[in-house]
Design a protein around this motif. Structure first.
Motif, PDB file in Angstrom:
ATOM      1  N   ASP A  11       0.824  -1.207   0.000  1.00 31.38           N
ATOM      2  CA  ASP A  11       0.000   0.000   0.000  1.00 31.38           C
ATOM      3  C   ASP A  11       0.861   1.261   0.000  1.00 31.38           C
ATOM      4  O   ASP A  11       0.579   2.222  -0.717  1.00 31.38           O
ATOM      5  N   LYS A  12       1.923   1.256   0.794  1.00 34.14           N
ATOM      6  CA  LYS A  12       2.826   2.411   0.848  1.00 34.14           C
ATOM      7  C   LYS A  12       3.484   2.637  -0.514  1.00 34.14           C
ATOM      8  O   LYS A  12       3.556   3.768  -1.012  1.00 34.14           O
ATOM      9  N   GLU A  13       3.965   1.563  -1.154  1.00 35.64           N
ATOM     10  CA  GLU A  13       4.594   1.676  -2.469  1.00 35.64           C
ATOM     11  C   GLU A  13       3.596   2.146  -3.522  1.00 35.64           C
ATOM     12  O   GLU A  13       3.940   2.960  -4.389  1.00 35.64           O
ATOM     13  N   LEU A  14       2.368   1.653  -3.462  1.00 34.86           N
ATOM     14  CA  LEU A  14       1.344   2.093  -4.409  1.00 34.86           C
ATOM     15  C   LEU A  14       1.030   3.576  -4.237  1.00 34.86           C
ATOM     16  O   LEU A  14       0.911   4.310  -5.223  1.00 34.86           O
ATOM     17  N   ASN A  15       0.919   4.021  -2.987  1.00 35.53           N
ATOM     18  CA  ASN A  15       0.655   5.441  -2.739  1.00 35.53           C
ATOM     19  C   ASN A  15       1.784   6.310  -3.272  1.00 35.53           C
ATOM     20  O   ASN A  15       1.549   7.357  -3.888  1.00 35.53           O
ATOM     21  N   GLU A  16       3.017   5.895  -3.054  1.00 37.63           N
ATOM     22  CA  GLU A  16       4.172   6.648  -3.546  1.00 37.63           C
ATOM     23  C   GLU A  16       4.195   6.646  -5.077  1.00 37.63           C
ATOM     24  O   GLU A  16       4.457   7.667  -5.708  1.00 37.63           O
ATOM     25  N   ALA A  17       3.904   5.503  -5.673  1.00 32.03           N
ATOM     26  CA  ALA A  17       3.890   5.404  -7.129  1.00 32.03           C
ATOM     27  C   ALA A  17       2.806   6.297  -7.724  1.00 32.03           C
ATOM     28  O   ALA A  17       3.013   6.928  -8.757  1.00 32.03           O
ATOM     29  N   LEU A  18       1.655   6.374  -7.062  1.00 33.25           N
ATOM     30  CA  LEU A  18       0.589   7.248  -7.549  1.00 33.25           C
ATOM     31  C   LEU A  18       0.993   8.710  -7.480  1.00 33.25           C
ATOM     32  O   LEU A  18       0.682   9.496  -8.372  1.00 33.25           O
ATOM     33  N   LYS A  19       1.723   9.086  -6.432  1.00 36.51           N
ATOM     34  CA  LYS A  19       2.194  10.465  -6.314  1.00 36.51           C
ATOM     35  C   LYS A  19       3.160  10.811  -7.436  1.00 36.51           C
ATOM     36  O   LYS A  19       3.178  11.935  -7.930  1.00 36.51           O
ATOM     37  N   GLU A  20       3.994   9.852  -7.834  1.00 30.77           N
ATOM     38  CA  GLU A  20       5.015  10.097  -8.856  1.00 30.77           C
ATOM     39  C   GLU A  20       4.488   9.949 -10.275  1.00 30.77           C
ATOM     40  O   GLU A  20       5.191  10.272 -11.224  1.00 30.77           O
ATOM     41  N   THR A  21       3.292   9.455 -10.442  1.00 32.73           N
ATOM     42  CA  THR A  21       2.752   9.217 -11.773  1.00 32.73           C
ATOM     43  C   THR A  21       2.081  10.476 -12.307  1.00 32.73           C
ATOM     44  O   THR A  21       1.181  11.010 -11.695  1.00 32.73           O
ATOM     45  N   PHE A  22       2.560  10.918 -13.448  1.00 33.66           N
ATOM     46  CA  PHE A  22       1.962  12.070 -14.112  1.00 33.66           C
ATOM     47  C   PHE A  22       2.111  11.876 -15.592  1.00 33.66           C
ATOM     48  O   PHE A  22       3.193  11.515 -16.048  1.00 33.66           O
ATOM     49  N   PRO A  23       1.155  12.100 -16.401  1.00 34.07           N
ATOM     50  CA  PRO A  23      -0.223  12.429 -16.043  1.00 34.07           C
ATOM     51  C   PRO A  23      -0.962  11.201 -15.525  1.00 34.07           C
ATOM     52  O   PRO A  23      -0.433  10.105 -15.549  1.00 34.07           O
TER      53      PRO A  23
END
Length: 68
Positions: A11-23
Motif C-alpha cells: 500500500d505504501k509503495e502504491l501510494n508513492e507510485a501514484l504520487k510520482e505518476t503524471f499524467p
C-alpha cells in the motif's frame, strides 16, 4: 520462501507510485527502483552556447526572409 510483500508495504509503495505518476493516464510505477538512471549514464546534454544560438537564429532569419 514467499516473495510477497506485506500489505502495508505494498500500500505504501502504491501510494508513492501514484504520487510520482503524471499524467494520470500513465500506469503507476510500482516496480521502479530508485537506483535506475533516468537516462544512460554516458549520455550528456548537447553542448550549446549563446554564440551558437545567435548564429542559428541569424541563419533562420535570413532563410525566412529569402523564402518571402
Amino acid at each position: 520462501m514467499s516473495n510477497e510483500k506485506p500489505k502495508a508495504q505494498v500500500d505504501k509503495e502504491l501510494n508513492e507510485a501514484l504520487k510520482e505518476t503524471f499524467p494520470g493516464s500513465d500506469p503507476i510505477a510500482v516496480d521502479r527502483t530508485e537506483d535506475e538512471p533516468v537516462r544512460p549514464i554516458d549520455r550528456r546534454p548537447p553542448l550549446i552556447d549563446k554564440d551558437l544560438v545567435e548564429k542559428l537564429s541569424e541563419k533562420a532569419k535570413s532563410e525566412q526572409s529569402k523564402s518571402k
